[in-house]
Scaffold this active site. Structure first.
Site, short mmCIF file in Angstrom:
data_model
loop_
_atom_site.label_atom_id
_atom_site.label_comp_id
_atom_site.label_asym_id
_atom_site.label_seq_id
_atom_site.Cartn_x
_atom_site.Cartn_y
_atom_site.Cartn_z
N ASP A 1 -8.35 -28.15 -60.62
CA ASP A 1 -7.34 -28.21 -59.61
C ASP A 1 -6.90 -29.64 -59.31
O ASP A 1 -7.66 -30.56 -59.56
CB ASP A 1 -8.11 -27.71 -58.36
CG ASP A 1 -7.32 -26.83 -57.52
OD1 ASP A 1 -6.24 -27.26 -57.27
OD2 ASP A 1 -7.78 -25.74 -57.12
N LYS B 1 -0.96 -27.91 -59.17
CA LYS B 1 -0.49 -27.68 -57.80
C LYS B 1 -0.42 -29.01 -57.12
O LYS B 1 -1.41 -29.57 -56.69
CB LYS B 1 -1.46 -26.82 -56.97
CG LYS B 1 -1.25 -25.35 -57.13
CD LYS B 1 -1.93 -24.60 -56.01
CE LYS B 1 -2.04 -23.15 -56.42
NZ LYS B 1 -2.62 -22.33 -55.39
N MET C 1 -3.32 -28.58 -44.59
CA MET C 1 -1.94 -28.47 -45.06
C MET C 1 -0.95 -28.59 -43.91
O MET C 1 0.09 -27.95 -43.90
CB MET C 1 -1.71 -27.13 -45.77
CG MET C 1 -2.62 -26.94 -46.96
SD MET C 1 -2.59 -25.25 -47.58
CE MET C 1 -3.69 -24.42 -46.46
N1 SAH Z 1 -10.25 -25.28 -50.56
C1 SAH Z 1 -9.91 -26.57 -50.01
C2 SAH Z 1 -8.61 -26.54 -49.25
C3 SAH Z 1 -7.41 -26.29 -50.09
S1 SAH Z 1 -5.94 -26.29 -49.17
C4 SAH Z 1 -11.06 -27.03 -49.13
O1 SAH Z 1 -11.96 -26.27 -48.83
O2 SAH Z 1 -11.05 -28.18 -48.75
C5 SAH Z 1 -5.34 -27.91 -49.45
C6 SAH Z 1 -5.48 -28.75 -48.22
O3 SAH Z 1 -6.83 -29.17 -48.07
C7 SAH Z 1 -4.70 -30.02 -48.24
O4 SAH Z 1 -3.35 -29.81 -47.90
C8 SAH Z 1 -5.41 -30.82 -47.18
O5 SAH Z 1 -5.04 -30.37 -45.89
C9 SAH Z 1 -6.85 -30.39 -47.41
N2 SAH Z 1 -7.58 -31.34 -48.23
C10 SAH Z 1 -8.17 -31.14 -49.42
N3 SAH Z 1 -8.81 -32.23 -49.86
C11 SAH Z 1 -8.63 -33.16 -48.91
C12 SAH Z 1 -9.07 -34.49 -48.73
N4 SAH Z 1 -9.81 -35.11 -49.65
N5 SAH Z 1 -8.73 -35.15 -47.62
C13 SAH Z 1 -7.99 -34.56 -46.67
N6 SAH Z 1 -7.55 -33.30 -46.77
C14 SAH Z 1 -7.86 -32.61 -47.87
#
Ligand code: SAH
Length: 516
Positions: free
Chosen positions: A41, A63, A178
């Site tokens: 991903d 994505k 998000m």
């Molecule tokens: N499954 C992932 C979330 C996916 S949705 C999880 O558990 O973290 C995608 C969102 O995750 C992004 O838009 C952001 O809001 C958040 N996100 C993922 N990685 C991030 C990071 N390193 N720092 C800040 N936000 C993050």
């Protein structure tokens, strides 16, 4: 069980964690190593792919903020297709697969296709990024609850499914995923439903990574601040009084080298410990090996000297590589360290001495000055006239040791034990960082690292790319090579070790923290 696997393969749905590659679980890492196919991903750190088996097929499932590389249904189909080929598939997803990760949907597809799977949870961004921003999501003095909420609902829906009223009342911490594009709407909704406008808010972008950015404000002003700062996704938004704790608990993005891109030019097999030292101070390290160690074209001279080991009084090692290649050759010849016999040993630098001690050998002489001149000086204090010295060296080693020792009446045998060759190109990530001016400091740990980088890039291009970049050199010899090349040296430690060099780099960049 194995019969089933043979027919239908197997899928691991793995949480890759929020970004810092150290934040994957042990189980997740093991499963990556076991996979034939890895579907990863945008948010999963690519560094994790280094755990993949050499034969594994790596597929980027993309994505980037809605501009999907592959549609979700295509990813689902691909998972099924690869598994039905009998393969072990690792589906690597950022954070946790079941937290806003569409992992649930992917699993439903697997169930429908009768494919066995396992879920390996991960550290979700809400937890990881908040921790690296120094914000405890719950704290007895502030709040007893925390909610994870999507800030980007399915656009096809007519009305919001978010219960703004419940979310706004009380003191619970709210973490939006998000939510950056909708930040204004989110903040307005929370205030409209009862959260005080002065409630603190933190936006954390690329949390847990060296690029982490944090912007702090209140429900009243955060949208404006984010707009002004052109703050972009991916970021989480933390709302609640716990955000104020960051001032006290900040630990990650205030380390002295945080936000600094540092290039390490050592040979790949030696870069690791230096890179970890720098990363420990928060630097973003770009490894760019300028030296590759390979065996000499002929072992004849080295073998002859090894065969006559008993006739030497001293064996001199001036580098880790000299020790490594000498012992590899002993081993190839069916010998071991006993072949050295009563010959005394001189090691230049603590790393060289440590490499020897890994072979059960204590150096008799470790000159205080870690340079060829140090060896000459140390031997100058001994009665060396008529003695024979064996000095396995690199092909392009300086002539100081043989020449000066010969002047003392020493008979020096200096066969080439290894060659330093110049790699063809810079790693893409390092070159890109240089071009985008994301490298703030370049480190040179020997003259060859300078010369080879110039050979790889061309001298003019090197000087152009390094304009304004701080140059850190391990010692005077390396610095001299830099200056001859037209590179001014900004940092040179008083003693010629990686630890001292790191210390000087930290000192150079130490300055009051700037960001909020
Ligand atoms: N499954 C992932 C979330 C996916 S949705 C999880 O558990 O973290 C995608 C969102 O995750 C992004 O838009 C952001 O809001 C958040 N996100 C993922 N990685 C991030 C990071 N390193 N720092 C800040 N936000 C993050």
């Amino acid at each position: 069980m194995t019969e089933i696997f043979k027919k239908s393969g197997f899928v691991y749905l793995i949480g890759a964690g929020p970004g810092d590659p150290g934040l994957i679980t042990v189980k997740g890492r093991d499963c990556i190593g076991r996979a034939d196919v890895i579907l990863y991903d945008y948010l999963a750190n690519e560094h994790l792919l280094t755990h993949a088996a050499p034969h594994a097929e790596l597929i980027y499932a993309g994505k980037v903020g809605g501009a999907h590389n592959r549609e979700q249904w295509q990813i689902n189909e691909l998972l099924v297709e690869k598994a039905l080929e009998g393969k072990v598939v690792a589906r690597l997803k950022g954070g946790d697969p079941f937290v806003f990760g569409r992992g649930g949907e992917e699993c439903e597809t697997l169930v429908a296709a009768g494919i066995p799977f396992e879920i390996v949870p991960g550290v979700t961004a809400g937890i990881g990024a908040a921790a690296y921003a120094g914000i405890p999501l719950t704290h007895r003095d502030f709040t007893t609850s925390v909610a994870f909420v999507t800030g980007h609902e399915n656009p096809a829906k007519d009305a919001s499914d978010i219960d703004w009223e419940r979310l706004s009342l009380g003191s619970g911490t709210v973490v939006f995923y998000m939510g950056i594009r909708n930040l204004r709407v989110i903040a307005e909704n929370l205030v409209a439903h009862g959260r005080p406008p002065e409630t603190p808010v933190a936006l954390i972008r690329w949390g847990t990574r060296p690029e982490q950015e944090v912007l702090v404000g209140t429900l009243a002003d955060i949208a404006e601040k984010a707009h002004k700062a052109a703050f972009k996704a991916p970021a989480i938004t933390v709302v609640g009084n716990v955000v104020t704790l960051r001032e006290k608990l900040r630990w990650f993005d205030n380390r002295p080298l945080f936000g600094r891109g540092i290039m390490v030019t050592r040979a790949a097999d030696q870069a690791g410990s230096f890179s970890s030292l720098l990363a420990g101070y928060g630097a973003q390290v770009f490894e760019c090996p300028t030296i590759r160690i390979v065996p000499p074209e002929s072992f004849a001279e080295l073998d002859a000297a090894i065969g006559a080991l008993q006739s030497f009084s001293w064996l001199v090692f001036t580098s880790f590589n000299a020790v490594a290649s000498f012992f590899t050759r002993l081993d190839d010849l069916g010998l071991d360290s006993r072949a050295i016999g009563p010959c005394r040993i001189c090691a230049v630098g603590p790393k060289t001495a440590a490499a020897l001690s890994a072979h059960g050998i204590k150096a008799d002489l470790v000159p205080a000055d870690y340079k060829a001149e140090g060896v000459v000086e140390a031997f100058g204090a001994l009665d060396m006239k008529g003695k024979r010295v064996f000095f396995p060296k690199a092909d392009r080693a300086r002539e100081v040791i043989p020449t000066e020792l010969q002047k003392m009446g020493v008979e020096v045998t200096a066969p080439v034990a290894y060659l330093n060759v110049v790699p063809e190109a810079l790693p893409a990530a390092a070159l890109q960082a240089l071009e985008e001016r994301r490298i703030h400091c370049i480190t040179f740990t020997s003259s060859s690292t300078v010369q080879n980088l110039a050979a790889m890039l061309g001298e003019n291009r090197l000087l152009k790319l390094l304009e304004g970049v701080t140059v850190a050199s391990i010692g005077p010899v390396t610095s001299k090579t830099c200056r001859e090349m037209g590179l001014p040296v900004d940092i040179e430690p008083p003693s010629y070790t990686l630890e001292a060099l790191t210390g000087e780099i930290v000192r150079h960049f130490a300055q009051p923290t700037i960001k909020a």
